[in-house]
Motif scaffolding. Structure first.
Motif, PDB file in Angstrom:
ATOM      1  N   ALA A 141      36.405  -9.572   2.100  1.00  0.00           N
ATOM      2  CA  ALA A 141      36.654  -8.987   0.780  1.00  0.00           C
ATOM      3  C   ALA A 141      35.587  -7.949   0.444  1.00  0.00           C
ATOM      4  CB  ALA A 141      36.687 -10.084  -0.280  1.00  0.00           C
ATOM      5  N   ASP A 142      34.672  -7.716   1.368  1.00  0.00           N
ATOM      6  CA  ASP A 142      33.531  -6.823   1.153  1.00  0.00           C
ATOM      7  C   ASP A 142      33.903  -5.378   1.533  1.00  0.00           C
ATOM      8  OD1 ASP A 142      31.101  -5.452   1.173  1.00  0.00           O
ATOM      9  OD2 ASP A 142      29.994  -7.139   2.031  1.00  0.00           O
ATOM     10  N   LYS A 143      34.271  -4.593   0.528  1.00  0.00           N
ATOM     11  CA  LYS A 143      34.654  -3.198   0.772  1.00  0.00           C
ATOM     12  C   LYS A 143      33.520  -2.398   1.394  1.00  0.00           C
ATOM     13  CE  LYS A 143      37.911  -3.020  -3.065  1.00  0.00           C
ATOM     14  NZ  LYS A 143      38.204  -2.453  -4.387  1.00  0.00           N
ATOM     15  N   ARG A 144      32.305  -2.673   0.952  1.00  0.00           N
ATOM     16  CA  ARG A 144      31.137  -1.964   1.474  1.00  0.00           C
ATOM     17  C   ARG A 144      30.974  -2.214   2.971  1.00  0.00           C
ATOM     18  NH1 ARG A 144      26.249  -4.207   1.880  1.00  0.00           N
ATOM     19  NH2 ARG A 144      24.546  -2.831   2.380  1.00  0.00           N
ATOM     20  N   LEU A 145      31.151  -3.451   3.390  1.00  0.00           N
ATOM     21  CA  LEU A 145      31.026  -3.788   4.807  1.00  0.00           C
ATOM     22  C   LEU A 145      32.074  -3.040   5.625  1.00  0.00           C
ATOM     23  CD1 LEU A 145      29.800  -5.425   7.145  1.00  0.00           C
ATOM     24  CD2 LEU A 145      31.416  -7.254   6.571  1.00  0.00           C
ATOM     25  N   VAL A 146      33.315  -3.079   5.191  1.00  0.00           N
ATOM     26  CA  VAL A 146      34.395  -2.393   5.906  1.00  0.00           C
ATOM     27  C   VAL A 146      34.079  -0.903   6.036  1.00  0.00           C
ATOM     28  CG1 VAL A 146      36.844  -1.754   5.826  1.00  0.00           C
ATOM     29  CG2 VAL A 146      36.144  -4.082   5.235  1.00  0.00           C
ATOM     30  N   SER A 147      33.600  -0.322   4.959  1.00  0.00           N
ATOM     31  CA  SER A 147      33.280   1.101   4.956  1.00  0.00           C
ATOM     32  C   SER A 147      32.116   1.436   5.882  1.00  0.00           C
ATOM     33  CB  SER A 147      32.949   1.539   3.527  1.00  0.00           C
ATOM     34  OG  SER A 147      32.500   2.857   3.506  1.00  0.00           O
ATOM     35  N   ARG A 148      31.089   0.631   5.829  1.00  0.00           N
ATOM     36  CA  ARG A 148      29.883   0.927   6.625  1.00  0.00           C
ATOM     37  C   ARG A 148      30.088   0.728   8.117  1.00  0.00           C
ATOM     38  NH1 ARG A 148      24.528  -0.322   3.165  1.00  0.00           N
ATOM     39  NH2 ARG A 148      25.048   1.159   1.539  1.00  0.00           N
ATOM     40  N   VAL A 149      30.808  -0.321   8.516  1.00  0.00           N
ATOM     41  CA  VAL A 149      30.953  -0.559   9.954  1.00  0.00           C
ATOM     42  C   VAL A 149      32.046   0.308  10.570  1.00  0.00           C
ATOM     43  CG1 VAL A 149      30.026  -2.896   9.822  1.00  0.00           C
ATOM     44  CG2 VAL A 149      32.491  -2.566   9.769  1.00  0.00           C
ATOM     45  N   ASN A 150      33.084   0.611   9.792  1.00  0.00           N
ATOM     46  CA  ASN A 150      34.157   1.485  10.265  1.00  0.00           C
ATOM     47  C   ASN A 150      34.668   1.069  11.648  1.00  0.00           C
ATOM     48  OD1 ASN A 150      35.961   3.611   9.984  1.00  0.00           O
ATOM     49  ND2 ASN A 150      34.579   5.064  10.965  1.00  0.00           N
ATOM     50  N   GLU A 151      34.997  -0.202  11.777  1.00  0.00           N
ATOM     51  CA  GLU A 151      35.540  -0.760  13.031  1.00  0.00           C
ATOM     52  C   GLU A 151      36.984  -1.187  12.769  1.00  0.00           C
ATOM     53  OE1 GLU A 151      33.868  -0.873  15.840  1.00  0.00           O
ATOM     54  OE2 GLU A 151      31.751  -1.112  15.403  1.00  0.00           O
TER      55      GLU A 151
ATOM     56  N   LEU B 169      40.472  -7.770   3.057  1.00  0.00           N
ATOM     57  CA  LEU B 169      41.404  -8.826   2.684  1.00  0.00           C
ATOM     58  C   LEU B 169      42.575  -8.292   1.870  1.00  0.00           C
ATOM     59  CD1 LEU B 169      42.132 -11.842   2.504  1.00  0.00           C
ATOM     60  CD2 LEU B 169      40.633 -11.989   0.522  1.00  0.00           C
ATOM     61  N   SER B 170      42.321  -7.378   0.960  1.00  0.00           N
ATOM     62  CA  SER B 170      43.401  -6.839   0.124  1.00  0.00           C
ATOM     63  C   SER B 170      44.414  -6.038   0.929  1.00  0.00           C
ATOM     64  CB  SER B 170      42.830  -5.977  -1.009  1.00  0.00           C
ATOM     65  OG  SER B 170      42.155  -4.857  -0.471  1.00  0.00           O
ATOM     66  N   GLY B 171      44.072  -5.668   2.145  1.00  0.00           N
ATOM     67  CA  GLY B 171      44.999  -4.914   2.999  1.00  0.00           C
ATOM     68  C   GLY B 171      45.887  -5.806   3.848  1.00  0.00           C
TER      69      GLY B 171
ATOM     70  N   ARG C 183      33.730  -9.041  17.476  1.00  0.00           N
ATOM     71  CA  ARG C 183      33.875  -8.132  18.622  1.00  0.00           C
ATOM     72  C   ARG C 183      33.860  -8.922  19.932  1.00  0.00           C
ATOM     73  NH1 ARG C 183      29.616  -5.115  18.075  1.00  0.00           N
ATOM     74  NH2 ARG C 183      30.612  -3.438  16.925  1.00  0.00           N
ATOM     75  N   THR C 184      32.921  -9.855  20.050  1.00  0.00           N
ATOM     76  CA  THR C 184      32.787 -10.659  21.266  1.00  0.00           C
ATOM     77  C   THR C 184      34.037 -11.496  21.529  1.00  0.00           C
ATOM     78  OG1 THR C 184      30.392 -10.769  20.969  1.00  0.00           O
ATOM     79  CG2 THR C 184      31.379 -12.446  22.382  1.00  0.00           C
ATOM     80  N   LEU C 185      34.623 -12.032  20.463  1.00  0.00           N
ATOM     81  CA  LEU C 185      35.806 -12.886  20.593  1.00  0.00           C
ATOM     82  C   LEU C 185      37.113 -12.103  20.577  1.00  0.00           C
ATOM     83  CD1 LEU C 185      34.714 -15.773  18.197  1.00  0.00           C
ATOM     84  CD2 LEU C 185      34.680 -15.771  20.702  1.00  0.00           C
ATOM     85  N   SER C 186      37.013 -10.780  20.434  1.00  0.00           N
ATOM     86  CA  SER C 186      38.191  -9.902  20.352  1.00  0.00           C
ATOM     87  C   SER C 186      39.154 -10.375  19.262  1.00  0.00           C
ATOM     88  CB  SER C 186      38.917  -9.831  21.705  1.00  0.00           C
ATOM     89  OG  SER C 186      38.076  -9.313  22.685  1.00  0.00           O
ATOM     90  N   CYS C 187      38.603 -10.615  18.088  1.00  0.00           N
ATOM     91  CA  CYS C 187      39.447 -11.055  16.981  1.00  0.00           C
ATOM     92  C   CYS C 187      39.191 -10.171  15.764  1.00  0.00           C
ATOM     93  CB  CYS C 187      39.215 -12.519  16.654  1.00  0.00           C
ATOM     94  SG  CYS C 187      37.580 -12.902  16.051  1.00  0.00           S
ATOM     95  N   THR C 188      40.023 -10.345  14.765  1.00  0.00           N
ATOM     96  CA  THR C 188      39.905  -9.575  13.534  1.00  0.00           C
ATOM     97  C   THR C 188      38.991 -10.299  12.564  1.00  0.00           C
ATOM     98  OG1 THR C 188      42.135  -8.712  13.834  1.00  0.00           O
ATOM     99  CG2 THR C 188      41.223  -8.582  11.620  1.00  0.00           C
ATOM    100  N   LEU C 189      38.098  -9.545  11.942  1.00  0.00           N
ATOM    101  CA  LEU C 189      37.243 -10.073  10.888  1.00  0.00           C
ATOM    102  C   LEU C 189      37.834  -9.611   9.564  1.00  0.00           C
ATOM    103  CD1 LEU C 189      34.670 -11.418   9.792  1.00  0.00           C
ATOM    104  CD2 LEU C 189      33.492  -9.245  10.162  1.00  0.00           C
ATOM    105  N   VAL C 190      38.280 -10.562   8.755  1.00  0.00           N
ATOM    106  CA  VAL C 190      38.854 -10.256   7.449  1.00  0.00           C
ATOM    107  C   VAL C 190      37.794 -10.542   6.396  1.00  0.00           C
ATOM    108  CG1 VAL C 190      40.702 -10.781   5.817  1.00  0.00           C
ATOM    109  CG2 VAL C 190      41.148 -10.896   8.284  1.00  0.00           C
TER     110      VAL C 190
END
Length: 85
Positions: free
Chosen positions: A64-74, A80-82, A55-62
């Motif tokens: 493989a952790d589906k749980r992380l993607v789901s929980r943060v919803n950012e 990665l699979s996307g 967020r601070t660097l205004s970049c994308t965090l890729v």
């Protein structure tokens, strides 16, 4: 535990060196933000640090952790699979 053959290890190191990676440190002033974010999203402080840094660097965090993607919803945290090859 798997040990990489010397030739494979050398090739991986050569590839990494060619990536021109930079080491980026999280500002100590953000540590409190990281801990609070981890609590709010029910994720590890380790994961929260990466999300905060992205967020601070205004970049994308890729990840493989589906749980992380789901929980943060950012929008900047993507699975990665996307990512198209």
């Amino acid at each position: 535990q798997r040990t990489l053959p010397t030739a494979e290890t050398s090739e991986l190191l050569r590839i990494l060196q060619g990536l021109a990676l930079s080491i980026v440190h999280l500002d100590p002033a953000d540590f409190g933000v990281v801990v609070q974010y981890a609590r709010e999203k029910n994720i590890s402080v380790y994961d929260a640090a990466y999300v905060t840094l992205a967020r601070t660097l205004s970049c994308t965090l890729v990840t493989a952790d589906k749980r992380l993607v789901s929980r943060v919803n950012e929008r900047f945290v993507v699975l990665l699979s996307g990512i198209a090859p």
